[in-house]
Design a protein around this motif. Sequence first.
Motif, PDB file in Angstrom:
ATOM      1  N   ASN A   1      -3.103  17.970  16.478  1.00 24.76           N
ATOM      2  CA  ASN A   1      -4.135  17.003  16.861  1.00 24.76           C
ATOM      3  C   ASN A   1      -4.335  15.903  15.819  1.00 24.76           C
ATOM      4  N   LEU A   2      -3.538  15.915  14.765  1.00 25.44           N
ATOM      5  CA  LEU A   2      -3.638  14.883  13.733  1.00 25.44           C
ATOM      6  C   LEU A   2      -2.624  13.770  14.019  1.00 25.44           C
ATOM      7  N   PRO A   3      -2.924  12.543  13.608  1.00 25.68           N
ATOM      8  CA  PRO A   3      -2.002  11.434  13.896  1.00 25.68           C
ATOM      9  C   PRO A   3      -0.761  11.411  13.008  1.00 25.68           C
TER      10      PRO A   3
ATOM     11  N   TYR B   1       3.268  12.730  -6.938  1.00 29.78           N
ATOM     12  CA  TYR B   1       2.905  11.774  -5.888  1.00 29.78           C
ATOM     13  C   TYR B   1       1.452  11.879  -5.429  1.00 29.78           C
ATOM     14  N   GLY B   2       0.707  12.834  -5.970  1.00 33.88           N
ATOM     15  CA  GLY B   2      -0.654  13.040  -5.498  1.00 33.88           C
ATOM     16  C   GLY B   2      -0.658  13.853  -4.218  1.00 33.88           C
ATOM     17  N   ASP B   3      -1.867  14.215  -3.776  1.00 35.20           N
ATOM     18  CA  ASP B   3      -1.991  15.044  -2.568  1.00 35.20           C
ATOM     19  C   ASP B   3      -3.268  14.652  -1.840  1.00 35.20           C
ATOM     20  N   HIS B   4      -3.128  14.252  -0.579  1.00 34.11           N
ATOM     21  CA  HIS B   4      -4.266  13.811   0.219  1.00 34.11           C
ATOM     22  C   HIS B   4      -4.626  14.870   1.251  1.00 34.11           C
ATOM     23  N   ASN B   5      -5.822  14.778   1.796  1.00 35.86           N
ATOM     24  CA  ASN B   5      -6.200  15.640   2.915  1.00 35.86           C
ATOM     25  C   ASN B   5      -5.340  15.311   4.128  1.00 35.86           C
ATOM     26  N   GLU B   6      -4.993  16.329   4.884  1.00 33.49           N
ATOM     27  CA  GLU B   6      -4.111  16.121   6.032  1.00 33.49           C
ATOM     28  C   GLU B   6      -4.706  15.170   7.066  1.00 33.49           C
ATOM     29  N   ASP B   7      -6.040  15.243   7.270  1.00 32.35           N
ATOM     30  CA  ASP B   7      -6.630  14.406   8.307  1.00 32.35           C
ATOM     31  C   ASP B   7      -6.724  12.934   7.922  1.00 32.35           C
ATOM     32  N   GLY B   8      -6.441  12.617   6.660  1.00 31.85           N
ATOM     33  CA  GLY B   8      -6.433  11.223   6.242  1.00 31.85           C
ATOM     34  C   GLY B   8      -5.090  10.748   5.733  1.00 31.85           C
ATOM     35  N   ALA B   9      -4.068  11.572   5.919  1.00 34.27           N
ATOM     36  CA  ALA B   9      -2.742  11.254   5.388  1.00 34.27           C
ATOM     37  C   ALA B   9      -1.934  10.413   6.363  1.00 34.27           C
ATOM     38  N   ASP B  10      -0.989   9.653   5.798  1.00 32.45           N
ATOM     39  CA  ASP B  10      -0.029   8.907   6.621  1.00 32.45           C
ATOM     40  C   ASP B  10       1.113   9.804   7.068  1.00 32.45           C
ATOM     41  N   VAL B  11       1.425  10.818   6.282  1.00 34.73           N
ATOM     42  CA  VAL B  11       2.503  11.749   6.598  1.00 34.73           C
ATOM     43  C   VAL B  11       2.196  13.088   5.937  1.00 34.73           C
TER      44      VAL B  11
ATOM     45  N   MET C   1       0.843  -1.190   0.000  1.00 35.84           N
ATOM     46  CA  MET C   1       0.000   0.000   0.000  1.00 35.84           C
ATOM     47  C   MET C   1       0.885   1.249   0.000  1.00 35.84           C
ATOM     48  N   SER C   2       0.643   2.161  -0.922  1.00 33.73           N
ATOM     49  CA  SER C   2       1.464   3.360  -1.034  1.00 33.73           C
ATOM     50  C   SER C   2       1.098   4.357   0.054  1.00 33.73           C
ATOM     51  N   LEU C   3       2.089   5.171   0.441  1.00 33.64           N
ATOM     52  CA  LEU C   3       1.864   6.181   1.455  1.00 33.64           C
ATOM     53  C   LEU C   3       0.904   7.250   0.952  1.00 33.64           C
ATOM     54  N   ARG C   4       0.030   7.671   1.827  1.00 36.99           N
ATOM     55  CA  ARG C   4      -0.843   8.797   1.533  1.00 36.99           C
ATOM     56  C   ARG C   4      -0.147  10.056   2.056  1.00 36.99           C
ATOM     57  N   ILE C   5       0.267  10.914   1.144  1.00 36.69           N
ATOM     58  CA  ILE C   5       1.061  12.092   1.491  1.00 36.69           C
ATOM     59  C   ILE C   5       0.216  13.343   1.319  1.00 36.69           C
ATOM     60  N   ALA C   6       0.251  14.219   2.329  1.00 38.64           N
ATOM     61  CA  ALA C   6      -0.364  15.540   2.229  1.00 38.64           C
ATOM     62  C   ALA C   6       0.752  16.576   2.162  1.00 38.64           C
ATOM     63  N   PHE C   7       0.671  17.478   1.213  1.00 34.82           N
ATOM     64  CA  PHE C   7       1.690  18.514   1.048  1.00 34.82           C
ATOM     65  C   PHE C   7       1.167  19.849   1.550  1.00 34.82           C
TER      66      PHE C   7
END
Length: 253
Positions: free
Chosen positions: A55-57, A26-36, A1-7
């Motif tokens: 407050n995000l993991p 690399y794509g761009d994910h929402n911060e609250d659902g990102a791995d990093v 599974m590829s990392l979900r990255i938020a920039f």
Amino acid sequence: MSLRIAFAASSAPIAQSAKAGLTRRYGDHNEDGADVIVALGGDGFMLDTLHRTQNLPAPVYGMNRGTVGFLMNEYSDHGLPERLEQAEQEVINPLSMKATTQDGGEQRALAINEVSLLRAGPQAARLRIIVDGKVRMSELVCDGALVSTPAGSTAYNYSAHGPILPIGSDVLALTAVAAFRPRRWRGALLPKTAEVTFEVMEAQKRPVMAEADGRAVRDVVRVDIRSEPSIAHKVLFDPGHGLEERLIREQFV
């Protein structure tokens, strides 16, 4: 599974350009659902990102698109997922500041680097220093004073001739800024659990402002500072280039 990255990027054109290129690659994910979360900018933007996402993991990995970049990794648009997988994590507890103003108001803030008091007028500040409820210095005449974490010890603290603290030392640095009396006092090392209070003497005649990572409160009469262990900022560094190595290296330049 590829990392979900938020920039996230500062407003600087070089940072915005880097974000656009990395997002395409690399794509761009929402911060609250990102791995990093990858922060692009300088140390100031990194601090802002850590505060904003506390407050995000997801941990935060910085890449330098600013000036100094002490908290950042070297920028490259190649092999980012591999770098993130190999990155080492440091945990930083911030300081909490409660500033009481002349009108009786209270303002609170968190600081990853330091909480500082600075004179806000032409005359030197007069401060009383209390540690864990005991007066340790009845009068410090100075341009200011600060309490720094190990992570922030190479920033303003170091410029004020304070000590560089090893990242795992569990101590805080209390450092004077241009002390006039006692002239030779260079500060103190305190346990991380210490609660430090500055009381401002002659506050109307000698106004003082307080800052927590650049968040300013004017006309303070009392500032209470302590470490906040309930908040843990997770910061990622490339192997061999973590905060401990950087703090040691900084002492030999």
